[in-house]
Design a protein around this motif. Structure first.
Motif, PDB file in Angstrom:
ATOM      1  N   ARG A   1       0.749  -1.043  -0.205  1.00  0.00           N
ATOM      2  CA  ARG A   1       0.395  -0.291  -0.192  1.00  0.00           C
ATOM      3  C   ARG A   1       0.903   1.620   0.341  1.00  0.00           C
ATOM      4  NH1 ARG A   1      -5.270  -0.605   0.438  1.00  0.00           N
ATOM      5  NH2 ARG A   1      -6.140  -2.463   1.313  1.00  0.00           N
TER       6      ARG A   1
ATOM      7  N   SER B   1       1.915   3.765  -4.937  1.00  0.00           N
ATOM      8  CA  SER B   1       1.681   5.334  -5.500  1.00  0.00           C
ATOM      9  C   SER B   1       2.372   5.154  -7.125  1.00  0.00           C
ATOM     10  CB  SER B   1       1.632   6.526  -4.992  1.00  0.00           C
ATOM     11  OG  SER B   1       2.579   6.850  -4.061  1.00  0.00           O
TER      12      SER B   1
ATOM     13  N   GLU C   1       1.777   2.593  -9.485  1.00  0.00           N
ATOM     14  CA  GLU C   1       0.311   2.759 -10.328  1.00  0.00           C
ATOM     15  C   GLU C   1       0.646   4.573 -11.725  1.00  0.00           C
ATOM     16  OE1 GLU C   1      -3.935   5.505 -10.244  1.00  0.00           O
ATOM     17  OE2 GLU C   1      -2.194   5.670  -8.085  1.00  0.00           O
TER      18      GLU C   1
ATOM     19  N   LEU D   1      -4.477  -4.566  -6.082  1.00  0.00           N
ATOM     20  CA  LEU D   1      -4.146  -3.507  -5.905  1.00  0.00           C
ATOM     21  C   LEU D   1      -4.780  -2.651  -6.987  1.00  0.00           C
ATOM     22  CD1 LEU D   1      -1.444  -2.137  -2.995  1.00  0.00           C
ATOM     23  CD2 LEU D   1      -4.539  -2.317  -2.882  1.00  0.00           C
ATOM     24  N   LEU D   2      -3.406  -2.812  -7.988  1.00  0.00           N
ATOM     25  CA  LEU D   2      -3.573  -1.903  -9.728  1.00  0.00           C
ATOM     26  C   LEU D   2      -4.256  -2.620  -9.878  1.00  0.00           C
ATOM     27  CD1 LEU D   2      -1.804  -0.656 -11.541  1.00  0.00           C
ATOM     28  CD2 LEU D   2      -0.513  -2.618 -11.746  1.00  0.00           C
TER      29      LEU D   2
ATOM     30  N   LYS E   1      -8.008  -1.157  -8.716  1.00  0.00           N
ATOM     31  CA  LYS E   1      -8.272   0.050  -9.248  1.00  0.00           C
ATOM     32  C   LYS E   1      -8.788   0.406 -10.378  1.00  0.00           C
ATOM     33  CE  LYS E   1      -6.498   4.886  -8.965  1.00  0.00           C
ATOM     34  NZ  LYS E   1      -5.532   5.702  -7.752  1.00  0.00           N
ATOM     35  N   TYR E   2      -8.280  -0.370 -11.769  1.00  0.00           N
ATOM     36  CA  TYR E   2      -8.227  -0.251 -12.508  1.00  0.00           C
ATOM     37  C   TYR E   2      -9.436  -1.032 -13.315  1.00  0.00           C
ATOM     38  CZ  TYR E   2      -4.738   2.806 -12.549  1.00  0.00           C
ATOM     39  OH  TYR E   2      -3.996   4.852 -12.509  1.00  0.00           O
TER      40      TYR E   2
END
Length: 390
Positions: free
Chosen positions: A90, A94, A97, A127-128, A131-132
């Motif tokens: 986490r 960023s 990403e 996580l990727l 989000k997408y």
């Protein structure tokens, strides 16, 4: 179909062999008609020497390159708490990403993400993907036995990550079953890919040559190279037999192996060539390949040796039980040098002519060559892509 591979480790240079099978697999799937890219997250402990030297300031931006015919984006990420993998992922997300966006701008949006191993790639890919809105596939390569979960929260985090993957893959039958017990869910089994250059290796007649026994690995304690020496000595193959142990040598490792050989009475028969760049050439000279590992999720060296016609002797691991079928070699339940030596003696009597070596080679190609590997992963990617529209 466009697949973006996110490996937990990857070669740092053309000469680096660390994670070379991830690169080989991506190249092979590109050759099988898919658009393949690689996003490499390199985790660095923030209190380690690399980060203290200013890595965060100099190289944290994504770096784009063409490597071995693949579009590659690399990014250095901070590891604040390496044992708290969920927190680490986490904290670094960023920057990952940012690297993903660079990849998409240059090469397009992938249809499927493919993470190799849970940490860090699986955590970051989870996580990727969330989000997408992308489906993803997780292939685990580690046994995870050396990465224990210390808290209930950590266990739930691992299982949450694995559960979000559209498909979950182990690299051998026993490995897939074991990982399922820890991470939950349904795990399929797809063996690793034989390096494509080994599909065209020639096989020669060894029947009139002195017997050559070999071992190739990183020479870590888990591979037990000293046990190879003791087992070779116990086999009593005669003074003409040769033992070749390949792998990166430090002064300490070389001294230990030579001392073991002296004590076993086979010092004059032992050759230590060090790091082996030509794996096919190394294996082509062997009649018997020995791998007495404590554990092997798969064991790439087994199929690399089998592809050149060598007979195999290995301890009872998930990989050995997956690779070694009737006529390929012997799996030994014990790590006793006498029993391993008896197995080496047994397979040393098998046909070493061209026909005998070709039979073992064909056994390897039918299960681990590109055709079988690509067909399975194309199906997996198709199922994953379809899940995004279900």
């Amino acid at each position: 179909m466009h697949v973006l591979v996110i490996p937990s480790w990857y070669p740092a240079s053309p000469e680096d062999v660390h994670g070379i099978f991830f690169r080989q697999q991506a190249q092979a799937m590109a050759g099988a008609g898919l658009q393949m890219g690689v996003l490499v997250p390199q985790m660095h402990p923030v209190y380690g020497p690399a980060w203290r030297r200013g890595l965060s300031a100099r190289r944290s931006r994504p770096r784009v390159s063409q490597e071995n015919g693949l579009n590659v984006v690399r990014v250095d990420l901070p590891a604040w708490l390496p044992k708290a993998r969920w927190i680490d992922a986490r904290a670094a997300f960023s920057q990952l990403e940012q690297a993903f966006r660079v990849y998409v701008r240059r090469f397009g949006r992938p249809d499927v993400l493919h993470a190799h191993s849970l940490y860090p790639a699986g955590f970051l890919t989870h996580l990727l993907a969330a989000k997408y809105g992308l489906p993803w596939v997780l292939t685990e390569h580690r046994s995870l036995g050396h990465m224990p979960v210390r808290t209930g929260l950590g266990r739930r985090a691992e299982q949450q990550v694995a559960a979000s993957a559209a498909k979950r893959i182990g690299v051998s039958r026993g490995h897939a079953d074991f990982i399922a017990q820890r991470l939950g869910g349904q795990w399929d089994y797809v063996p690793n890919l034989l390096p494509p250059e080994l599909e065209t290796v020639t096989v020669s007649d060894h029947s009139h040559k002195p017997l050559v026994v070999g071992h190739l690995s990183v020479l870590d304690p888990v591979k037990r190279p000293e046990l190879v020496i003791k087992s070779f000595a116990a086999a009593q193959l005669g003074a003409d037999a040769q033992l070749i142990i390949g792998g990166p040598l430090t002064d300490e490792i070389e001294a230990s192996l030579r001392q073991c050989a002296r004590q076993a009475g086979v010092e004059k028969q032992l050759e230590l060539p060090g790091m082996v760049k030509d794996v096919a050439g190394f294996n082509q000279q062997l009649d018997v390949f020995v791998l007495p590992s404590i554990t092997e999720s798969f064991g790439m060296v087994l199929i690399e040796a089998l592809a050149t016609g060598a007979a195999l002797v290995a301890t009872d691991t998930w990989g050995a039980n997956t690779v070694i079928s009737d006529g390929d070699g012997v799996v030994v339940a014990s790590a006793d040098p006498t029993e391993l030596g008896a197995a080496i003696k047994q397979v040393s009597t098998w046909p070493r002519d061209k026909a005998g070596r070709e039979r073992r080679r064909e056994s390897c190609l039918s299960r681990f060559a590109l055709g079988a590997f690509a067909a399975k992963y194309k199906e997996i990617y198709a199922v994953a892509a379809a899940s995004a529209h279900a």
